[in-house]
Motif scaffolding. Structure first.
Motif, PDB file in Angstrom:
ATOM      1  N   SER A   1      14.449  60.996  26.924  1.00 36.51           N
ATOM      2  CA  SER A   1      15.501  60.000  27.187  1.00 36.51           C
ATOM      3  C   SER A   1      16.883  60.620  26.992  1.00 36.51           C
ATOM      4  O   SER A   1      17.838  60.270  27.700  1.00 36.51           O
ATOM      5  CB  SER A   1      15.348  58.795  26.268  1.00 36.51           C
ATOM      6  OG  SER A   1      14.133  58.136  26.515  1.00 36.51           O
TER       7      SER A   1
ATOM      8  N   GLU B   1      14.603  52.805  29.679  1.00 39.00           N
ATOM      9  CA  GLU B   1      13.509  52.437  28.788  1.00 39.00           C
ATOM     10  C   GLU B   1      13.755  51.007  28.306  1.00 39.00           C
ATOM     11  O   GLU B   1      14.881  50.656  27.955  1.00 39.00           O
ATOM     12  CB  GLU B   1      13.528  53.411  27.601  1.00 39.00           C
ATOM     13  CG  GLU B   1      12.247  53.504  26.862  1.00 39.00           C
ATOM     14  CD  GLU B   1      12.280  54.616  25.811  1.00 39.00           C
ATOM     15  OE1 GLU B   1      13.215  55.445  25.804  1.00 39.00           O
ATOM     16  OE2 GLU B   1      11.363  54.632  24.994  1.00 39.00           O
TER      17      GLU B   1
ATOM     18  N   ASP C   1      12.621  55.866  33.153  1.00 37.43           N
ATOM     19  CA  ASP C   1      12.249  56.180  31.774  1.00 37.43           C
ATOM     20  C   ASP C   1      11.050  55.343  31.338  1.00 37.43           C
ATOM     21  O   ASP C   1      11.192  54.151  31.068  1.00 37.43           O
ATOM     22  CB  ASP C   1      13.442  55.950  30.842  1.00 37.43           C
ATOM     23  CG  ASP C   1      13.290  56.734  29.541  1.00 37.43           C
ATOM     24  OD1 ASP C   1      12.196  57.302  29.307  1.00 37.43           O
ATOM     25  OD2 ASP C   1      14.264  56.788  28.770  1.00 37.43           O
ATOM     26  N   GLU C   2       9.872  55.973  31.292  1.00 39.09           N
ATOM     27  CA  GLU C   2       8.654  55.340  30.786  1.00 39.09           C
ATOM     28  C   GLU C   2       8.325  54.030  31.495  1.00 39.09           C
ATOM     29  O   GLU C   2       8.207  52.980  30.854  1.00 39.09           O
ATOM     30  CB  GLU C   2       8.766  55.110  29.273  1.00 39.09           C
ATOM     31  CG  GLU C   2       9.198  56.375  28.543  1.00 39.09           C
ATOM     32  CD  GLU C   2       8.244  56.804  27.457  1.00 39.09           C
ATOM     33  OE1 GLU C   2       7.112  56.315  27.424  1.00 39.09           O
ATOM     34  OE2 GLU C   2       8.645  57.667  26.653  1.00 39.09           O
TER      35      GLU C   2
HETATM   36 MG   LIG Z   1      12.415  58.025  25.401  1.00 38.28          MG
END
Ligand SMILES: [Mg+2]
Ligand SMILES: Nc1ncnc2c1ncn2[C@@H]1O[C@H](COP(=O)(O)OP(=O)(O)O)[C@@H](O)[C@H]1O
Length: 246
Positions: free
Chosen positions: A45, A87, A166-167
């Motif tokens: 991140s 995220e 992000d994820e």
């Molecule tokens: Mg992360």
């Protein structure tokens, strides 16, 4: 690399006294899908925050289309064609699906971002038909997967050349993860490059052409996603000798 869109050169990042990234060299070509894997706290991140201007970088450390982004504010980086699905999604609670998309579109128009493909509400609804059914529903009453779709749609309305995710799969059920990942080739077909931060390694491998693994702020593996073996990935993920792709 020919047609390089994003390049980091010796990228370092700190949070106060804590150094999170130690000289990362990463490249993403125009239209390419690259996965970024690594355990919790590896720096994934943080890397995205450097590319989107949320963390400061020194001149030449992050190059976008051959130009350094050092000193640019986040909105100026959006103007240059970079959008992020953060995220945790960070939608506007209390607003409907369509209002969330509208805010994004208005923001993108104000910035006159959009050298990339011309995404519209209709095309976002085509990509995720369930959002069309839920367009008048407040986002907090959607499932996690549906919220993730809104977050992706919102980023697409900036018409990015580069989409940073992000994820995407975090905390979601396998079925909806499948639906979200099925949309990625459609996005890539528009010529949008993607960086997929992902902890699910098999998913990351299937969705990308190349991958980088980070460990404690360093690249421990750079490989063609379809060719790299489980053992090399495990070593890169948890420690051991670094491997480089020729
Ligand atoms: Mg992360
Ligand atoms: N805002 C912050 N302040 C201090 N340290 C942070 C902050 N954000 C992240 N870190 C630290 O930086 C390192 C990398 O974090 P992060 O990039 O979030 O990792 P990842 O996304 O790979 O899980 C971790 O050690 C984390 O604790």
């Amino acid at each position: 690399m020919t047609n390089c869109l994003l390049q980091t050169r010796g990228l370092t990042a700190r949070y106060g006294d804590f150094q999170a990234l130690f000289g990362l060299d990463i490249e993403v070509a125009a239209g390419e899908v690259v996965a970024l894997i690594g355990a919790n706290g590896a720096g994934k991140s943080t890397l995205l925050k450097c590319v989107t201007g949320l963390l400061p970088t020194r001149p030449g450390m992050v190059m976008l289309g051959g130009e350094s982004i050092a000193g640019l504010a986040p909105h100026q980086i959006v103007q240059r064609g970079v959008a992020m699905v953060p995220e945790g999604r960070r939608l506007f609670a209390g607003l409907t699906v369509e209002d969330n998309l509208q805010v994004a579109r208005d923001h993108a128009r104000r910035l006159a971002s959009g050298e990339g493909p011309g995404w519209t509400f209709e095309r976002v609804y085509e990509l995720f038909p369930v959002l069309s059914e839920k367009r008048r529903v407040a986002v907090e009453s959607l499932s996690g997967g549906q919220q993730q779709m809104v977050a992706i749609g919102r980023a697409l309305l900036c018409n990015p050349r580069l989409l940073l995710c992000d994820e995407l799969s975090l905390g979601l059920a396998p079925k909806v993860i499948g639906e979200i990942y099925a949309a990625l080739p459609v996005i890539a077909a528009e010529g949008t490059a993607m960086v997929l931060v992902e902890q699910d390694v098999s998913l990351a491998q299937r969705a990308s052409s190349r991958l980088y693994c980070l460990l404690e702020g360093r690249v421990t593996l750079h490989a063609a996603s379809g060719k790299v073996g489980r053992e090399a990935i495990t070593r890169a993920f948890f420690g051991g000798a670094a491997h480089a792709m020729a």
